[in-house]
Write a protein that holds these residues in place. Structure first.
Motif, PDB file in Angstrom:
ATOM      1  N   THR A 281       0.841  -1.204   0.000  1.00 55.50           N
ATOM      2  CA  THR A 281       0.000   0.000   0.000  1.00 55.50           C
ATOM      3  C   THR A 281       0.872   1.248   0.000  1.00 55.50           C
ATOM      4  O   THR A 281       1.733   1.399   0.866  1.00 55.50           O
ATOM      5  N   ASP A 307      -7.781   1.330   4.733  1.00 54.50           N
ATOM      6  CA  ASP A 307      -7.609   1.060   6.160  1.00 54.50           C
ATOM      7  C   ASP A 307      -6.450   1.866   6.753  1.00 54.50           C
ATOM      8  O   ASP A 307      -6.129   1.724   7.935  1.00 54.50           O
ATOM      9  N   TYR A 309      -3.247   1.791   6.522  1.00 60.12           N
ATOM     10  CA  TYR A 309      -1.933   1.224   6.794  1.00 60.12           C
ATOM     11  C   TYR A 309      -1.002   1.661   5.664  1.00 60.12           C
ATOM     12  O   TYR A 309      -1.043   1.108   4.573  1.00 60.12           O
ATOM     13  N   GLU A 310      -0.201   2.662   5.947  1.00 56.22           N
ATOM     14  CA  GLU A 310       0.600   3.315   4.914  1.00 56.22           C
ATOM     15  C   GLU A 310       1.965   2.660   4.775  1.00 56.22           C
ATOM     16  O   GLU A 310       2.711   2.525   5.758  1.00 56.22           O
ATOM     17  N   ARG A 314       4.418   8.683   5.171  1.00 58.58           N
ATOM     18  CA  ARG A 314       3.275   9.134   5.956  1.00 58.58           C
ATOM     19  C   ARG A 314       3.181  10.653   6.033  1.00 58.58           C
ATOM     20  O   ARG A 314       2.098  11.233   5.857  1.00 58.58           O
ATOM     21  N   TYR A 345      -7.657  -1.004  11.381  1.00 62.16           N
ATOM     22  CA  TYR A 345      -7.130   0.151  10.646  1.00 62.16           C
ATOM     23  C   TYR A 345      -6.066   0.843  11.484  1.00 62.16           C
ATOM     24  O   TYR A 345      -5.924   0.580  12.683  1.00 62.16           O
ATOM     25  N   ASP A 346      -5.331   1.743  10.857  1.00 60.83           N
ATOM     26  CA  ASP A 346      -4.258   2.471  11.535  1.00 60.83           C
ATOM     27  C   ASP A 346      -4.873   3.625  12.329  1.00 60.83           C
ATOM     28  O   ASP A 346      -5.266   4.653  11.752  1.00 60.83           O
ATOM     29  N   ASN A 349      -2.983   7.158  12.132  1.00 59.87           N
ATOM     30  CA  ASN A 349      -3.243   7.943  10.924  1.00 59.87           C
ATOM     31  C   ASN A 349      -4.664   8.492  10.924  1.00 59.87           C
ATOM     32  O   ASN A 349      -4.900   9.616  10.476  1.00 59.87           O
TER      33      ASN A 349
END
Length: 391
Positions: A281, A307, A309-310, A314, A345-346, A349
């Motif tokens: 991602t 979701d 998750y990078e 960032r 999910y993160d 973020n």
């Protein structure tokens, strides 16, 4: 009363026997007739088999990896259980018994009950699907897409059209364009008791209908494996929005690369087969591409479905979002667009985006039209997200 009590008791025992399965035969009796066939279908999936030493194994008793057996089993469960239960059992079978490879066989696809999750599984297999299976897979996907369009298209068009009309409201309307309900509400303070009427000082009306594009919509969709259902719903919604002349709709899907599927929006099936579920991602790269599609910030809506998750940069991702909101773009982040609710999910973020005034929440397909209407009218999206979360 005794006969009724006995019948209720027998029904309770029957139900407990179906729940407990074969091990309860001695105490509750064996399942009979139709119950016996239902029990066998459940046991094939959920009961462990015994090996040569009598130990329980993790394999289902009776399915294994045999395509003919699985096809018969799929036919049985469609006969004995409602479609919602069938879909759950199919998903369990794919996960528990590793039947994914069997979905590459056309006769298997003809036996399954199509649903969103099955479509997600097929899309994840797109890259390895043999040519002789693709026609059957497309038929399954098209059936699900058609059902989804019937479910969402009317409400989406009504909500978006209404919002565009309200957003185009003007204060010096022609007589035929006056919105009398809004006009009365806006002038209640001018009510004249002696005349028992409202004397309006300000007329509120709708803008005249136009075929011009009023809003630009960019859907930016994470196609990592965990987002399968969201990818399916996003593709269908994008196709519905693209069919409306008043909107300019773009669809971008991404993992570590970015693919623009806008030119395929006339056919949502082609859109879905243009995705490739799985992989890493890079949200930052996807947002960067989406920014290039925005030429009228204050008339643009950017919807990121991820979701969060990078795997990319960032800080630059957050900076790009801040740039868009400062320019006037309505930015929304959906952690999921599905019926299942919020996934993993993160949270860090999501909190950082909230600090920028950008809501991040899971949205069901039934609520998405109302969300688009709120964005078009530039309502408080943080408030919308909060109200949705409290439902």
């Amino acid at each position: 009363m005794t006969g009724i009590d006995d019948a209720a008791r027998r029904e309770r025992l029957r139900r407990w026997r179906m729940v407990l399965g074969g091990p309860a035969d001695e105490s509750l009796g064996e399942a009979q007739d139709r119950d016996s066939r239902m029990d066998a279908a459940l046991a094939a999936l959920y009961d462990g088999a015994e090996d040569a030493d009598g130990r329980r194994t993790s394999r289902g008793a009776g399915l294994g990896g045999s395509a003919p057996k699985v096809a018969r089993w799929l036919g049985d469960i469609r006969e004995y259980f409602p479609s919602t239960v069938v879909q759950v059992m199919q998903a369990d079978a794919i996960e528990r018994l590793d039947l994914t490879r069997l979905l590459l066989e056309p006769e298997m696809l003809a036996a399954v009950e199509p649903d969103v999750h099955l479509v997600g599984t097929l899309l994840s297999l797109n890259g390895v699907m043999p040519a002789h299976t693709k026609d059957a897979a497309r038929q399954v996907v098209r059936k699900v897409v058609t059902e989804l369009e019937e479910r969402i298209s009317q409400k989406t068009r009504a909500a978006v059209s209404g919002a565009l009309n309200r957003a185009a409201r003007i204060n010096r309307p022609r007589l035929t364009d006056i919105d009398w309900d809004r006009t009365i509400r806006a002038n209640l303070k001018h009510y004249q008791p002696e005349h028992r009427t409202v004397i309006p000082e300000r007329l509120v009306g709708y803008g005249r209908r136009t075929t011009a594009i009023q809003r630009d919509v960019v859907l930016c969709v994470d196609q990592s494996g965990s987002m399968a259902a969201s990818v399916v719903f996003s593709g269908v919604f994008a196709a519905v929005l693209a069919s409306m002349r008043s909107l300019k709709t773009s669809l971008v899907v991404f993992d570590t690369a970015v693919v623009d599927l806008t030119d395929q929006l006339a056919d949502p099936v082609e859109v879905l087969f243009g995705t490739q579920l799985g992989g890493g991602t890079d949200i930052n790269r996807a947002i960067g591409y989406g920014q290039q599609l925005i030429t009228r910030p204050r008339d643009s809506i950017f919807v990121l479905i991820s979701d969060l998750y990078e795997g990319g940069v960032r800080e630059q991702m957050l900076r790009r979002v801040a740039e868009m909101t400062t320019a006037g773009v309505q930015v929304v982040v959906l952690l999921a667009l599905s019926d299942e609710g919020a996934p993993a999910y993160d949270h860090e973020n999501a909190a950082a985006l909230a600090a920028l005034g950008v809501p991040a929440f899971a949205c069901t397909p039934d609520a998405f039209p109302d969300l688009m209407a709120a964005a078009i009218e530039r309502r408080d999206l943080m408030g919308f997200a909060q109200r949705f979360a409290e439902r």
